[in-house]
Design a protein around this motif. Structure first.
Motif, mmCIF file in Angstrom:
data_model
loop_
_atom_site.group_PDB
_atom_site.id
_atom_site.type_symbol
_atom_site.label_atom_id
_atom_site.label_comp_id
_atom_site.label_asym_id
_atom_site.label_seq_id
_atom_site.Cartn_x
_atom_site.Cartn_y
_atom_site.Cartn_z
ATOM 1 N N ARG A 42 0.808 -1.227 0.000
ATOM 2 C CA ARG A 42 0.000 0.000 0.000
ATOM 3 C C ARG A 42 0.842 1.279 0.000
ATOM 4 O O ARG A 42 0.336 2.358 0.290
ATOM 5 C CB ARG A 42 -0.985 0.007 1.184
ATOM 6 C CG ARG A 42 -2.050 -1.080 1.086
ATOM 7 C CD ARG A 42 -3.045 -0.999 2.217
ATOM 8 N NE ARG A 42 -2.450 -1.359 3.498
ATOM 9 C CZ ARG A 42 -2.244 -2.611 3.896
ATOM 10 N NH1 ARG A 42 -2.589 -3.623 3.122
ATOM 11 N NH2 ARG A 42 -1.703 -2.863 5.066
ATOM 12 N N GLY A 221 -1.480 10.830 -7.238
ATOM 13 C CA GLY A 221 -2.315 10.598 -6.057
ATOM 14 C C GLY A 221 -1.563 10.325 -4.771
ATOM 15 O O GLY A 221 -2.069 9.607 -3.890
ATOM 16 N N LEU A 223 -1.023 12.280 -2.258
ATOM 17 C CA LEU A 223 -1.769 12.810 -1.114
ATOM 18 C C LEU A 223 -2.819 11.810 -0.641
ATOM 19 O O LEU A 223 -2.954 11.540 0.567
ATOM 20 C CB LEU A 223 -2.423 14.136 -1.501
ATOM 21 C CG LEU A 223 -3.194 14.882 -0.401
ATOM 22 C CD1 LEU A 223 -2.260 15.323 0.699
ATOM 23 C CD2 LEU A 223 -3.925 16.086 -0.992
ATOM 24 N N GLN A 224 -3.535 11.235 -1.580
ATOM 25 C CA GLN A 224 -4.582 10.271 -1.244
ATOM 26 C C GLN A 224 -3.982 8.985 -0.666
ATOM 27 O O GLN A 224 -4.557 8.350 0.230
ATOM 28 C CB GLN A 224 -5.417 9.951 -2.483
ATOM 29 C CG GLN A 224 -6.283 11.105 -2.978
ATOM 30 C CD GLN A 224 -5.492 12.166 -3.766
ATOM 31 O OE1 GLN A 224 -4.333 11.944 -4.115
ATOM 32 N NE2 GLN A 224 -6.135 13.289 -4.041
ATOM 33 N N GLU A 225 -2.811 8.588 -1.183
ATOM 34 C CA GLU A 225 -2.156 7.380 -0.683
ATOM 35 C C GLU A 225 -1.757 7.557 0.782
ATOM 36 O O GLU A 225 -1.952 6.649 1.606
ATOM 37 C CB GLU A 225 -0.916 7.052 -1.525
ATOM 38 C CG GLU A 225 -0.180 5.806 -1.077
ATOM 39 C CD GLU A 225 0.903 5.390 -2.059
ATOM 40 O OE1 GLU A 225 0.598 4.620 -2.991
ATOM 41 O OE2 GLU A 225 2.064 5.844 -1.902
ATOM 42 N N GLN A 227 -3.076 9.699 2.937
ATOM 43 C CA GLN A 227 -4.295 9.796 3.749
ATOM 44 C C GLN A 227 -4.858 8.405 4.033
ATOM 45 O O GLN A 227 -5.325 8.124 5.150
ATOM 46 C CB GLN A 227 -5.340 10.647 3.023
ATOM 47 C CG GLN A 227 -6.636 10.837 3.824
ATOM 48 C CD GLN A 227 -6.414 11.590 5.114
ATOM 49 O OE1 GLN A 227 -6.011 12.755 5.107
ATOM 50 N NE2 GLN A 227 -6.651 10.918 6.256
ATOM 51 N N ALA A 228 -4.807 7.520 3.052
ATOM 52 C CA ALA A 228 -5.311 6.156 3.243
ATOM 53 C C ALA A 228 -4.505 5.423 4.308
ATOM 54 O O ALA A 228 -5.060 4.649 5.100
ATOM 55 C CB ALA A 228 -5.258 5.394 1.917
ATOM 56 N N ASP A 231 -5.575 6.698 7.617
ATOM 57 C CA ASP A 231 -6.896 6.139 7.931
ATOM 58 C C ASP A 231 -6.799 4.713 8.472
ATOM 59 O O ASP A 231 -7.685 4.251 9.201
ATOM 60 C CB ASP A 231 -7.800 6.150 6.688
ATOM 61 C CG ASP A 231 -8.173 7.562 6.249
ATOM 62 O OD1 ASP A 231 -8.017 8.501 7.066
ATOM 63 O OD2 ASP A 231 -8.597 7.727 5.084
ATOM 64 N N ILE A 253 -1.145 17.368 5.671
ATOM 65 C CA ILE A 253 -2.501 16.943 6.006
ATOM 66 C C ILE A 253 -2.899 17.454 7.392
ATOM 67 O O ILE A 253 -4.043 17.865 7.621
ATOM 68 C CB ILE A 253 -2.604 15.397 5.941
ATOM 69 C CG1 ILE A 253 -2.524 14.929 4.473
ATOM 70 C CG2 ILE A 253 -3.889 14.904 6.586
ATOM 71 C CD1 ILE A 253 -2.467 13.422 4.304
#
Length: 323
Positions: A42, A221, A223-225, A227-228, A231, A253
């Motif tokens: 991931r 992506g 930033l999204q990685e 954030q995941a 999470d 973030i």
């Protein structure tokens, strides 16, 4: 079949991945990753992890072998990567070590064994750190000097990390770190190797490539990685989240810096990391250098590496070339 591995290394963003795949196809090899962050699942974008399409059917090992919550060590890497190499050799194929983590590469090629840190080791290290806080560096240096004056002469009383490590070795084994290091150096290497390091003739070309890669990661992506991963419960205490590109985005973030500042920090830290990688490689006189003039010429690079691999002594083949 002799146990010889081909190593494609060098600083970040120099084209190691694509050259490794091309050489694996030409030599009948399989890639063993030597990247300390690509071991984590991931974490694809920020580590520039190879995609299934980019693999072109070449088997890749030591990618996605750990969860980001794990503290992956060099000892574990050597254990797992050496098993991969032995499996590749058993099938009469060639392990091609590809990556820029110098400690992983050196540790795998050497014959040294690594043991995972035991509870006793952790206890002794914590105890020594406590003593350093209580007694001070001068007293700890004096204790080291009493048992290992040769090592103490090389250290300042302020060099906490190395003093603690030297005393830890002594309390664990009864041997000085000087003796420990001398014995380690006599161990024969685990594998023969041809080490090819990639670089650019002009430093500006390397830095431009690094900067461009960071921009591409953000577009893909990153930033999204990150954030995941947050999470999932990851935080600053996890080794994976200390990787360049991840720790800066975490700060953005959380609002401690802007995204623009984070991007500039990632580029700067990536350039600094590239300099450290080059410094590490220059210590080894056996490294063969392949420097790109501007745009990488993959065909010529493959031909040059193939020629060096085919010639046992690389007679008549320069160890440093510009392509």
């Amino acid at each position: 079949m002799s146990k010889k591995v081909l190593v494609i290394t060098g600083p970040t963003a120099t084209g190691k991945t694509v050259l490794g795949v091309s050489l694996a196809k030409k030599l009948g090899g399989e890639v063993v990753s030597a990247d300390s962050m690509q071991v984590y699942r991931r974490m694809d974008i920020g580590t520039a992890k190879i995609t299934p399409e980019e693999m072109q059917g070449v088997p890749h090992h030591m990618v996605d072998v750990a969860d980001p919550s794990e503290n992956f060590s060099v000892a574990r890497y050597v254990e797992m990567a050496s098993a991969c190499c032995e499996d590749i050799f058993s099938r009469n194929r060639i392990p091609i070590l590809v990556g820029g983590t110098g400690l992983y590469i050196d540790s795998l090629l050497s014959g040294r064994s690594f043991a995972e840190r035991s509870d006793r080791e952790n206890d002794i290290r914590n105890e020594l750190n406590g003593e350093y806080d209580e007694r001070g560096g001068a007293a700890m240096w004096s204790e080291l000097n009493a048992v290992d004056p040769e090592r103490a002469a090389k250290l300042s009383p302020n060099d906490r990390k190395r003093i603690v490590r030297a005393l830890e070795i002594y309390r664990l084994t009864g041997k000085t770190i000087t003796q420990h290091d001398a014995e380690t150096q006599t161990v024969p290497p685990r594998y023969e190797s041809l080490i090819v390091a990639l670089d650019y003739v002009r430093r500006d070309d390397l830095y431009e490539r690094i900067n461009r890669r960071v921009d591409q990661m953000l577009d893909a992506g990153l930033l999204q990685e990150v954030q995941a991963l947050l999470d999932l419960g990851l935080n600053d205490t996890h080794t994976a989240m200390q990787a360049i590109g991840y720790k800066e985005i975490v700060q953005a973030i959380r609002g401690s810096i802007t995204l623009k500042q984070a991007i500039e920090q990632i580029k700067q830290e990536s350039r600094r990391y590239a300099k450290r990688q080059l410094t590490w490689l220059r210590r080894n006189p056996d490294v063969c250098w392949l420097r790109w003039q501007s745009k990488p010429d993959l065909t010529r690079a493959v031909d040059h590496c193939f020629a060096m691999w085919q010639s046992p002594e690389a007679e008549g083949i320069p160890k440093e070339v510009e392509i």
